[in-house]
Scaffold this active site. Structure first.
Site, PDB file in Angstrom:
ATOM      1  N   GLU A 184       5.122 -48.036  23.460  1.00 12.76           N
ATOM      2  CA  GLU A 184       4.008 -47.180  23.875  1.00 12.76           C
ATOM      3  C   GLU A 184       3.985 -47.071  25.391  1.00 12.76           C
ATOM      4  OE1 GLU A 184      -0.358 -47.415  22.359  1.00 12.76           O
ATOM      5  OE2 GLU A 184      -0.322 -48.529  24.242  1.00 12.76           O
ATOM      6  N   TYR A 189      -0.012 -39.454  26.905  1.00 13.63           N
ATOM      7  CA  TYR A 189       0.137 -40.614  26.027  1.00 13.63           C
ATOM      8  C   TYR A 189       1.346 -40.376  25.139  1.00 13.63           C
ATOM      9  CZ  TYR A 189      -0.626 -44.001  22.300  1.00 13.63           C
ATOM     10  OH  TYR A 189      -0.457 -45.026  21.398  1.00 13.63           O
TER      11      TYR A 189
END
Length: 368
Positions: free
Chosen positions: A186, A99
């Site tokens: 992101e 992530y």
């Protein structure tokens, strides 16, 4: 941005993304899949998370499976967002999911990198000790030693091809964040596949205040018709799924009103911050917006400073007389010119309350 828009942006800056393309019907999806090669993944394009758990992401091994999956996904609603576009991509061989995100840290007012070695669908459920952050000094910017430290904390060796590529990815993502005036970039998951690092997903949000200098960026509008109308009027309005219409004068007092409605067992139909200084005409339009949600009752919470209570009262009385208000209205009205405002409301047959709790409790009772 929709996912496919974010990936086009990533690709433009040199980040690796899966082979694929955006489509708008099952036949286009099957054609795109054949051009890519099987197996493929069919992904709903909505401005929302939780797509996988909602059934908005499916896999297929042949054209017929693609058509069936596309038909199933097209038109479905994911957290209130209807699917009108699909992204068809190659299915990746995944060795590990990471992530990686950059956003603004509101406490320090600086960019912050958020990273975890545990990326994927359930990132929200990852324990806090497995997620780390790194504040970036805007004057120093992203330096290779900062990116290298992040790679090390992700558990990836720096002297490997993957480690070196991951440093480049982190530095590139910061360049994207800075160059496009983003509030958020992101990648979840950032996939390690063999010796490749691939952005398997994208989430990009651009600062509205910077759009005037980002005219070449694709963009997606996520407002409903009523929200667009409110935006054009300079009002902050968000549709919710309850039955109590809400208007207040300030973001904080509006949030407090919504929380208090929930506390007493009610459900707000909207968030409407009429702001400080909204005059008679703006207030009237705000009330009309609330009525467009067909609430069972309306609660108005005004603590008048710049906003004058008599302006609010005149607007409310005018709407009641000209347009008609078919549901009960409960108003808390205190502050600048409150006595004049209450006199106007009394003449219109509307009682004003001194305290927010009393007004909201009454509104919830009426709605129920």
């Amino acid at each position: 941005m929709f996912e496919y828009m974010g990936k086009e942006l990533f690709s433009r800056f040199g980040l690796r993304v899966p082979k694929g393309g955006m489509v708008s019907n099952p036949d286009q999806a099957a054609q795109q899949a054949e051009e890519i090669g099987f197996p493929v993944v069919i992904k709903s394009q909505v401005l929302s998370g939780k797509r996988g758990k909602a059934g908005g992401i499916k896999f297929a091994d042949n054209p017929e499976q693609v058509r069936i999956a596309a038909r199933d996904i097209m038109g479905m609603s994911i957290q209130g967002h209807f699917v009108e576009k699909l992204l068809v991509e190659e299915k990746l061989n995944i060795d590990k999911e990471l992530y990686l995100a950059i956003t603004i840290d509101l406490a320090t007012k600086t960019p912050v990198i958020i990273a975890s070695a545990h990326g994927g669908m359930d990132i929200e459920e990852v324990a806090e000790e497995f997620i780390f952050t790194e504040i970036i000094d805007v004057e120093l910017g992203m330096q290779s030693f900062i990116a290298s430290d992040i790679v090390r904390r992700l558990g990836v060796r720096l002297n490997t091809p993957i480690g070196k590529e991951l440093v480049r990815v982190i530095m590139t993502l910061y360049k994207i964040f800075k160059d496009v005036d983003a509030e958020l970039v992101e990648i979840n998951p950032l996939v390690i596949s063999g010796e490749k690092i691939i952005a398997a997903d994208s989430k990009v949000t651009i600062d509205d205040a910077a759009l005037y200098r980002q005219k070449n960026l694709p963009r997606a509008e996520n407002r409903t018709a009523a929200e667009k109308t409110a935006h054009d009027l300079g009002l902050s309005f968000v549709e919710l799924d309850g039955d109590i219409g809400v208007m207040a004068n300030g973001a904080g007092i509006t949030m407090g009103t919504l929380d208090t409605i929930s506390y007493y067992g009610g459900k707000p139909a909207n968030f409407l911050d009429a702001g400080g200084g909204t005059g008679e005409e703006g207030t009237a339009k705000a009330i009309e917006l609330i009525l467009s949600r067909n609430p069972k009752t309306i609660v108005i919470n005004i603590f008048g400073g710049i906003t004058r209570c008599d302006d609010v009262a005149r607007a409310l009385a005018k709407v009641k007389e000209t347009v008609g208000i078919p549901v009960p209205v409960v108003i808390r009205l205190v502050g600048t010119n409150q006595e004049a405002g209450r006199a106007i409301l009394k003449e219109a047959g509307i009682e004003a309350y001194d305290f927010m709790q009393d007004a909201i409790k009454k509104a919830v009772e009426l709605a129920q």
